[in-house]
Each structure stands twice: as C-alpha cells, then as structure tokens.
Design a protein around this motif. Structure first.
Motif, PDB file in Angstrom:
ATOM      1  N   LEU A  55       0.852  -1.189   0.000  1.00 57.75           N
ATOM      2  CA  LEU A  55       0.000   0.000   0.000  1.00 57.75           C
ATOM      3  C   LEU A  55       0.885   1.235   0.000  1.00 57.75           C
ATOM      4  CD1 LEU A  55      -2.626  -1.131   2.668  1.00 57.75           C
ATOM      5  CD2 LEU A  55      -2.572  -1.623   0.204  1.00 57.75           C
ATOM      6  N   SER A  56       0.840   1.981  -1.110  1.00 56.64           N
ATOM      7  CA  SER A  56       1.731   3.136  -1.251  1.00 56.64           C
ATOM      8  C   SER A  56       1.030   4.460  -0.998  1.00 56.64           C
ATOM      9  CB  SER A  56       2.338   3.152  -2.660  1.00 56.64           C
ATOM     10  OG  SER A  56       1.306   3.287  -3.635  1.00 56.64           O
ATOM     11  N   ASN A  57      -0.297   4.453  -0.929  1.00 61.56           N
ATOM     12  CA  ASN A  57      -1.025   5.695  -0.647  1.00 61.56           C
ATOM     13  C   ASN A  57      -2.401   5.355  -0.067  1.00 61.56           C
ATOM     14  OD1 ASN A  57      -2.896   5.303  -2.993  1.00 61.56           O
ATOM     15  ND2 ASN A  57      -1.009   5.620  -4.165  1.00 61.56           N
ATOM     16  N   ALA A  58      -3.082   6.377   0.434  1.00 56.23           N
ATOM     17  CA  ALA A  58      -4.374   6.167   1.088  1.00 56.23           C
ATOM     18  C   ALA A  58      -5.417   5.624   0.114  1.00 56.23           C
ATOM     19  CB  ALA A  58      -4.861   7.477   1.708  1.00 56.23           C
ATOM     20  N   LYS A  59      -5.361   6.044  -1.150  1.00 56.69           N
ATOM     21  CA  LYS A  59      -6.324   5.568  -2.140  1.00 56.69           C
ATOM     22  C   LYS A  59      -6.176   4.068  -2.371  1.00 56.69           C
ATOM     23  CE  LYS A  59      -7.839   6.197  -6.932  1.00 56.69           C
ATOM     24  NZ  LYS A  59      -7.604   6.929  -8.206  1.00 56.69           N
ATOM     25  N   THR A  60      -4.927   3.627  -2.503  1.00 55.45           N
ATOM     26  CA  THR A  60      -4.682   2.199  -2.699  1.00 55.45           C
ATOM     27  C   THR A  60      -5.168   1.394  -1.501  1.00 55.45           C
ATOM     28  OG1 THR A  60      -2.708   2.790  -3.950  1.00 55.45           O
ATOM     29  CG2 THR A  60      -2.926   0.497  -3.306  1.00 55.45           C
ATOM     30  N   ALA A  61      -4.918   1.906  -0.302  1.00 56.03           N
ATOM     31  CA  ALA A  61      -5.375   1.228   0.915  1.00 56.03           C
ATOM     32  C   ALA A  61      -6.896   1.126   0.936  1.00 56.03           C
ATOM     33  CB  ALA A  61      -4.877   1.977   2.143  1.00 56.03           C
ATOM     34  N   PHE A  64      -8.043  -1.537  -1.589  1.00 53.97           N
ATOM     35  CA  PHE A  64      -7.785  -2.893  -1.116  1.00 53.97           C
ATOM     36  C   PHE A  64      -8.747  -3.269   0.011  1.00 53.97           C
ATOM     37  CE2 PHE A  64      -5.468  -5.801   1.783  1.00 53.97           C
ATOM     38  CZ  PHE A  64      -5.486  -6.907   0.957  1.00 53.97           C
ATOM     39  N   TYR A  65      -8.959  -2.342   0.943  1.00 53.11           N
ATOM     40  CA  TYR A  65      -9.870  -2.656   2.043  1.00 53.11           C
ATOM     41  C   TYR A  65     -11.290  -2.855   1.532  1.00 53.11           C
ATOM     42  CZ  TYR A  65     -12.567  -2.446   6.312  1.00 53.11           C
ATOM     43  OH  TYR A  65     -13.440  -2.746   7.326  1.00 53.11           O
ATOM     44  N   ARG A  66     -11.693  -2.128   0.493  1.00 52.73           N
ATOM     45  CA  ARG A  66     -13.017  -2.335  -0.083  1.00 52.73           C
ATOM     46  C   ARG A  66     -13.157  -3.757  -0.610  1.00 52.73           C
ATOM     47  NH1 ARG A  66     -14.961   1.558  -4.841  1.00 52.73           N
ATOM     48  NH2 ARG A  66     -13.796   0.081  -6.119  1.00 52.73           N
ATOM     49  N   VAL A  84      -2.443 -13.967   1.994  1.00 56.77           N
ATOM     50  CA  VAL A  84      -1.528 -12.819   1.987  1.00 56.77           C
ATOM     51  C   VAL A  84      -0.355 -13.140   2.902  1.00 56.77           C
ATOM     52  CG1 VAL A  84      -1.221 -10.376   2.478  1.00 56.77           C
ATOM     53  CG2 VAL A  84      -3.382 -11.196   1.504  1.00 56.77           C
ATOM     54  N   LYS A  85       0.835 -13.187   2.341  1.00 59.71           N
ATOM     55  CA  LYS A  85       2.025 -13.557   3.104  1.00 59.71           C
ATOM     56  C   LYS A  85       2.981 -12.387   3.311  1.00 59.71           C
ATOM     57  CE  LYS A  85       0.633 -17.707   3.551  1.00 59.71           C
ATOM     58  NZ  LYS A  85       0.092 -18.098   4.881  1.00 59.71           N
ATOM     59  N   VAL A  86       2.904 -11.384   2.433  1.00 59.20           N
ATOM     60  CA  VAL A  86       3.783 -10.211   2.525  1.00 59.20           C
ATOM     61  C   VAL A  86       2.919  -8.956   2.507  1.00 59.20           C
ATOM     62  CG1 VAL A  86       5.669  -8.931   1.455  1.00 59.20           C
ATOM     63  CG2 VAL A  86       5.645 -11.429   1.323  1.00 59.20           C
ATOM     64  N   PHE A  87       3.121  -8.080   3.466  1.00 58.42           N
ATOM     65  CA  PHE A  87       2.336  -6.844   3.560  1.00 58.42           C
ATOM     66  C   PHE A  87       3.314  -5.690   3.756  1.00 58.42           C
ATOM     67  CE2 PHE A  87      -0.834  -3.829   4.681  1.00 58.42           C
ATOM     68  CZ  PHE A  87      -2.088  -4.376   4.413  1.00 58.42           C
ATOM     69  N   ALA A 101      -7.358  -3.499   6.892  1.00 56.33           N
ATOM     70  CA  ALA A 101      -6.812  -4.417   5.889  1.00 56.33           C
ATOM     71  C   ALA A 101      -5.715  -5.283   6.488  1.00 56.33           C
ATOM     72  CB  ALA A 101      -6.269  -3.614   4.700  1.00 56.33           C
ATOM     73  N   LEU A 102      -4.858  -4.682   7.294  1.00 57.30           N
ATOM     74  CA  LEU A 102      -3.779  -5.439   7.937  1.00 57.30           C
ATOM     75  C   LEU A 102      -4.342  -6.462   8.913  1.00 57.30           C
ATOM     76  CD1 LEU A 102      -0.802  -5.942   8.366  1.00 57.30           C
ATOM     77  CD2 LEU A 102      -0.724  -3.977   9.910  1.00 57.30           C
TER      78      LEU A 102
END
Length: 339
Positions: A55-61, A64-66, A84-87, A101-102
């Motif tokens: 996750l590189s920005n709030a929009k991407t987060a 993904f959470y959606r 999901v193995k790498v976050f 999401a985490l």
C-alpha cells in the motif's frame, strides 16, 4: 497432394491440475489478465495475486480494504488471512482502512512498515498479539515512546528484524535476548554513535541464534578519508569487531579519491522493495548478500590471507519498474470481484 490436417490445441482439454499450474506460474507475471479468463481460473490465481500486498497511498489502501470487506466478494471469509504472506506499507498517511486491511491479513510471513504514524488503532494493533510475522521491518515511531521495546508479542517469533530509529535512547533492547528465533538483525540508526562500540553493545545483548548483524551508515561522509568513523567501518568490514557484523548504505557511493564504498553493501530503495517483497532473485537480497560477505571473510581468515575488503552489492539484479507498479498500485483491487 492433400494438405496435412492442422492440429488444434484446446486448453480446456488439458488435465485440470496441469492447467492450474500453468496459470499459477503465469500469474506471477500477469495475474490480473489471468483472473479475467474465467471464474475458475480467477479462483486459481487469486492466491498468487494477493500473496504480496503493498500500500503506497491512502487511495490504494481504501481500494484494497473495499475488496476485503465487500459484501459481494466471492472469496471465503478467511481468504486474506490464508493467502496474503507479505504486507508492505509505504504510504505517508495510515488510515483506518489500512489498519482494517492489515487485521484481515493476520497470518503474515513478512511485514514492512516504512512510515511514521500517529494512528492510535495501528499502534494498538502492533502492540497486540494478533500479528506474528517471521520477518519485520519497522520504524520506531510506530510505537509510543514509552512502548519502544522488544517485549511486544509481534517480535516473539521473528527470524529477521529491521529497525529504523533516530535516537540512541529511543529504543529499549533489554528484551533482545528473549528473541530466541532471531537469526538476522538490521539496524538503521539515524544518529551518530561510534559504529564499533554500537555493534559490540548490540551483540552483547543478542541471542545465541543471531548469525547476521547489519548496521546501516547514514552519511556517505563516513566513508571518506579522515572521518572519525572510517576506522571503525573498515574494522567492521574486515571482521575485526565481530565476524557476524556487516555494513550497509542506502544509496550509491562512487569510488574516488578518498572514498571507500567497498566497505559497504549498497542498496537502493527499489532494491529494498524487492528484498522485502520476496521478488528479489534468490541469493541477491540483502540478507543473502550479507551472508555471502561473512562467509567470504571466514574463508579468507582460514586461508591466513588478508586481501582488500570488499562488500559491494554482489551481482545486482536490474530493477524493473513493473514490480513497483504491481506492488503498490494494483488497480485490480477495485474490480477483480466483478469478474
């Protein structure tokens, strides 16, 4: 003469297990396209697509959470926890979506958080027992100042730990001996202690399992002739301080008059993304390069020779921008479940 009949290949005629294997391999390079083939293929490749989340920005987060919480989602309730193995979090703003999401991806092998945050929910999550990764890269600011210690449950089962902090008294290392599974430790310290003294202090606290200690040097000036730290850096490089210790530098230093880049492993930001995402070619990640230098140093010592020390970056793997695009900015999070 009649023309020979043309053989027609029908993918659907392949045994299902073979077809699935093919799509899983292709998904490593172009997962979103594979997911659009059919619902069955989508179910095969989604574990590959979501193996690494960045996750590189709030929009991407938010996107993904959606996907994680969407009521029309076709995935099982524990899909993200299982696959999901790498976050990796590099966005400057950590939101409630990021935290949620985490939480959904709780069975991680690798967690890297390269941002500072005042988010109370994120700090509470990191201090809880929900997450138990094997590999962790984190900045000290992710914890309240009075909670910057290694007794939190998230540290308990680590084998690889990378910590960034700005103040020598900012992090309490008294619990370091309790990390009995820890084999690799990396310290990116943004103040100016004497490197040799610091390494000796850290290793005096380290568990017997520790095989590699990487100390990051902040300023390229420390590799210059005449700098007060250069003698320490050279001694560490040559294994005189401790055979497990290696020096690293984030960036690139050109060899020249009075400069000694050969004393460090050089890693760019893109290199580190590869290292922590698991996308780096085997043997070329930071930990492997450090082990290689330690072993080379041991062999030289056994031979009784003293050759010039060189801790270069080994054989670098050219960085491909598509990996960065794939990791932080995957737009498929907003539409995959519509397939």
């Amino acid at each position: 003469m009649d023309a020979l009949p043309t053989a027609r290949f029908v993918f659907a005629e392949l045994p299902e297990d073979l077809g699935r294997t093919i799509f899983e391999l292709v998904a490593d390079h172009d997962g979103p396209s594979c997911a659009l083939v059919s619902k069955k293929v989508k179910s095969w490749v989604e574990p590959v697509i979501y193996r690494t989340v960045a996750l590189s920005n709030a929009k991407t987060a938010k996107l993904f959470y959606r996907t994680v919480r969407d009521s029309i989602c076709t995935k099982p309730p524990d899909f993200f926890a299982l696959h999901v193995k790498v976050f990796i979090i590099t966005c400057t703003q950590v939101t409630e979506d990021t935290v949620a999401a985490l939480q959904a991806c709780r069975n991680l092998n690798t967690l890297a958080i390269w941002t500072s945050t005042q988010n109370i929910a994120m700090r509470a999550l990191l201090s809880s027992s929900l997450l138990s990764p094997k590999h962790l890269s984190i900045v000290a600011e992710m914890f309240y100042r009075h909670e910057r210690h290694l007794a939190h449950p998230i540290f308990r089962n680590l084998t690889h730990l990378d910590i960034v902090w700005d103040d020598e008294k900012q992090w309490d290392l008294d619990a370091l001996p309790q990390l009995e599974s820890l084999t690799h430790l990396s310290l990116d310290i943004r103040f100016s202690p004497r490197p040799a003294q610091l390494i000796k202090r850290i290793l005096s606290l380290s568990p017997a399992s520790l095989r590699v200690l990487i100390l990051w040097i902040v300023s390229f000036h420390e590799f210059c002739d005449g700098h007060v730290h250069l003698a320490d850096i050279k001694a560490i490089c040559e294994g005189e301080v401790d055979p497990r210790a290696v020096i690293a530098y984030s960036g690139k230093i050109r060899a020249g008059a009075g400069m000694h880049p050969e004393y460090a492993i050089m890693r760019s930001y893109e290199d580190m993304l590869y290292d922590w995402s698991g996308e780096q070619t085997q043997g070329n990640d930071l930990w492997a390069l450090a082990e290689e230098k330690i072993e080379a140093r041991r062999c030289l010592k056994e031979k009784g020779t003293r050759e010039p020390c060189s801790l270069g970056a080994g054989t670098p793997v050219p960085f491909s921008p598509k990996v960065v695009e794939y990791l932080p900015d995957v737009v498929l999070w907003s539409n995959l479940d519509m397939v």
